[in-house]
Design a protein around this motif. Structure first.
Motif, PDB file in Angstrom:
ATOM      1  N   PRO A  17       0.829  -1.209   0.000  1.00  8.77           N
ATOM      2  CA  PRO A  17       0.000   0.000   0.000  1.00  8.77           C
ATOM      3  C   PRO A  17       0.860   1.254   0.000  1.00  8.77           C
ATOM      4  CG  PRO A  17      -0.069  -1.060   2.139  1.00  8.77           C
ATOM      5  CD  PRO A  17       0.745  -1.940   1.249  1.00  8.77           C
ATOM      6  N   THR A  18       0.393   2.246  -0.705  1.00  6.40           N
ATOM      7  CA  THR A  18       1.063   3.533  -0.774  1.00  6.40           C
ATOM      8  C   THR A  18       0.028   4.611  -0.535  1.00  6.40           C
ATOM      9  OG1 THR A  18       2.660   2.723  -2.382  1.00  6.40           O
ATOM     10  CG2 THR A  18       2.379   5.087  -2.267  1.00  6.40           C
ATOM     11  N   VAL A  19       0.378   5.600   0.238  1.00  5.15           N
ATOM     12  CA  VAL A  19      -0.497   6.738   0.477  1.00  5.15           C
ATOM     13  C   VAL A  19       0.020   7.894  -0.364  1.00  5.15           C
ATOM     14  CG1 VAL A  19      -1.356   8.374   2.199  1.00  5.15           C
ATOM     15  CG2 VAL A  19      -1.022   5.974   2.814  1.00  5.15           C
ATOM     16  N   ALA A  20      -0.883   8.478  -1.146  1.00  3.12           N
ATOM     17  CA  ALA A  20      -0.525   9.653  -1.942  1.00  3.12           C
ATOM     18  C   ALA A  20      -1.249  10.855  -1.356  1.00  3.12           C
ATOM     19  CB  ALA A  20      -0.930   9.451  -3.401  1.00  3.12           C
ATOM     20  N   PHE A  21      -0.528  11.940  -1.207  1.00  6.06           N
ATOM     21  CA  PHE A  21      -1.170  13.161  -0.737  1.00  6.06           C
ATOM     22  C   PHE A  21      -0.428  14.370  -1.268  1.00  6.06           C
ATOM     23  CE2 PHE A  21       1.284  11.342   2.831  1.00  6.06           C
ATOM     24  CZ  PHE A  21       2.287  12.287   2.962  1.00  6.06           C
ATOM     25  N   VAL A  44       5.184   3.676   6.424  1.00 10.65           N
ATOM     26  CA  VAL A  44       4.188   3.715   5.354  1.00 10.65           C
ATOM     27  C   VAL A  44       4.823   4.293   4.101  1.00 10.65           C
ATOM     28  CG1 VAL A  44       1.954   4.675   4.644  1.00 10.65           C
ATOM     29  CG2 VAL A  44       2.323   3.983   7.023  1.00 10.65           C
ATOM     30  N   SER A  45       4.620   3.620   2.983  1.00  8.42           N
ATOM     31  CA  SER A  45       5.117   4.103   1.700  1.00  8.42           C
ATOM     32  C   SER A  45       4.297   5.319   1.277  1.00  8.42           C
ATOM     33  CB  SER A  45       5.002   2.994   0.659  1.00  8.42           C
ATOM     34  OG  SER A  45       5.408   3.455  -0.599  1.00  8.42           O
ATOM     35  N   VAL A  46       4.980   6.388   0.895  1.00  9.04           N
ATOM     36  CA  VAL A  46       4.335   7.662   0.575  1.00  9.04           C
ATOM     37  C   VAL A  46       4.702   8.102  -0.830  1.00  9.04           C
ATOM     38  CG1 VAL A  46       4.219  10.106   1.210  1.00  9.04           C
ATOM     39  CG2 VAL A  46       4.400   8.386   2.982  1.00  9.04           C
ATOM     40  N   ARG A  47       3.713   8.688  -1.496  1.00  9.57           N
ATOM     41  CA  ARG A  47       3.960   9.281  -2.807  1.00  9.57           C
ATOM     42  C   ARG A  47       3.359  10.671  -2.794  1.00  9.57           C
ATOM     43  NH1 ARG A  47       1.288   9.428  -7.875  1.00  9.57           N
ATOM     44  NH2 ARG A  47      -0.496   8.342  -7.018  1.00  9.57           N
ATOM     45  N   ILE A  48       4.130  11.656  -3.221  1.00 10.00           N
ATOM     46  CA  ILE A  48       3.624  13.021  -3.349  1.00 10.00           C
ATOM     47  C   ILE A  48       3.603  13.344  -4.835  1.00 10.00           C
ATOM     48  CG2 ILE A  48       3.939  15.440  -2.754  1.00 10.00           C
ATOM     49  CD1 ILE A  48       5.388  14.497  -0.223  1.00 10.00           C
ATOM     50  N   PRO A  49       2.430  13.185  -5.462  1.00 11.14           N
ATOM     51  CA  PRO A  49       2.345  13.426  -6.903  1.00 11.14           C
ATOM     52  C   PRO A  49       2.462  14.914  -7.230  1.00 11.14           C
ATOM     53  CG  PRO A  49       0.180  12.936  -5.999  1.00 11.14           C
ATOM     54  CD  PRO A  49       1.162  12.780  -4.876  1.00 11.14           C
ATOM     55  N   ALA A  50       2.864  15.194  -8.455  1.00 16.82           N
ATOM     56  CA  ALA A  50       2.973  16.589  -8.899  1.00 16.82           C
ATOM     57  C   ALA A  50       1.611  17.272  -8.879  1.00 16.82           C
ATOM     58  CB  ALA A  50       3.578  16.645 -10.300  1.00 16.82           C
ATOM     59  N   ASP A  51       0.551  16.526  -9.160  1.00 10.96           N
ATOM     60  CA  ASP A  51      -0.808  17.083  -9.171  1.00 10.96           C
ATOM     61  C   ASP A  51      -1.724  16.139  -8.400  1.00 10.96           C
ATOM     62  OD1 ASP A  51      -3.394  18.008  -9.725  1.00 10.96           O
ATOM     63  OD2 ASP A  51      -2.904  18.542 -11.804  1.00 10.96           O
ATOM     64  N   ILE A  52      -2.099  16.532  -7.207  1.00 13.40           N
ATOM     65  CA  ILE A  52      -2.926  15.682  -6.362  1.00 13.40           C
ATOM     66  C   ILE A  52      -4.297  15.451  -6.973  1.00 13.40           C
ATOM     67  CG2 ILE A  52      -3.824  17.542  -4.895  1.00 13.40           C
ATOM     68  CD1 ILE A  52      -2.878  13.937  -3.817  1.00 13.40           C
ATOM     69  N   HIS A  53      -4.777  16.381  -7.764  1.00 11.89           N
ATOM     70  CA  HIS A  53      -6.085  16.223  -8.404  1.00 11.89           C
ATOM     71  C   HIS A  53      -6.063  15.035  -9.376  1.00 11.89           C
ATOM     72  CE1 HIS A  53      -7.544  20.038  -6.767  1.00 11.89           C
ATOM     73  NE2 HIS A  53      -6.308  20.445  -6.961  1.00 11.89           N
ATOM     74  N   VAL A  54      -5.001  14.903 -10.130  1.00  7.88           N
ATOM     75  CA  VAL A  54      -4.857  13.772 -11.042  1.00  7.88           C
ATOM     76  C   VAL A  54      -4.811  12.476 -10.232  1.00  7.88           C
ATOM     77  CG1 VAL A  54      -3.328  12.631 -12.700  1.00  7.88           C
ATOM     78  CG2 VAL A  54      -3.765  15.081 -12.890  1.00  7.88           C
ATOM     79  N   ALA A  55      -4.040  12.459  -9.169  1.00  7.21           N
ATOM     80  CA  ALA A  55      -3.928  11.254  -8.335  1.00  7.21           C
ATOM     81  C   ALA A  55      -5.280  10.866  -7.745  1.00  7.21           C
ATOM     82  CB  ALA A  55      -2.905  11.476  -7.226  1.00  7.21           C
TER      83      ALA A  55
END
Length: 117
Positions: A17-21, A44-55
């Motif tokens: 599992p990965t949490v994106a925020f 916890v594996s974390v991802r910070i996308p360039a655009d949270i709306h897309v994620a």
């Protein structure tokens, strides 16, 4: 798949599992960095996308299409994709959700629905 192994302990046996925020204004922030560090300290594996709306819309594509069709058919995801009739419904649902996202100005990748399928 996940299940309760003991009180307060959930065991996840599927993909990691990965949490994106991210911030809704798409900018980096100190609080975002603090949150990332807190999650990482907790393992916890974390991802910070360039655009949270897309994620968020990519996640919504997955959840809304499979859970909606799964609730109606009472079939698991693999069967939904394997049976031609339900696969066609799934493809249509993905297309509709992607169209709504784009109409709202979300820059979903052109292949978002296909990758979700």
């Amino acid at each position: 798949m996940a299940f309760q192994q003991a009180p307060g302990h959930i065991r996840h046996t599927g993909l990691e599992p990965t949490v994106a925020f991210g911030e809704l204004d798409r900018r980096p922030s100190a609080r975002l960095e603090r949150l990332r560090q807190a999650f990482e300290r907790a393992g916890v594996s974390v991802r910070i996308p360039a655009d949270i709306h897309v994620a968020m819309w990519e996640k919504f594509l997955f959840i809304a299409s499979l859970s909606g069709l799964g609730a109606v058919t009472r079939a698991p995801a693999g069967a939904l994709r394997a049976v031609p009739e339900t696969r066609a419904l799934l493809v249509e649902a993905l297309g509709e959700i992607a169209a709504v996202a784009r109409a709202l100005g979300v820059s979903l990748p052109a292949d978002a629905a296909e990758r979700t399928l």
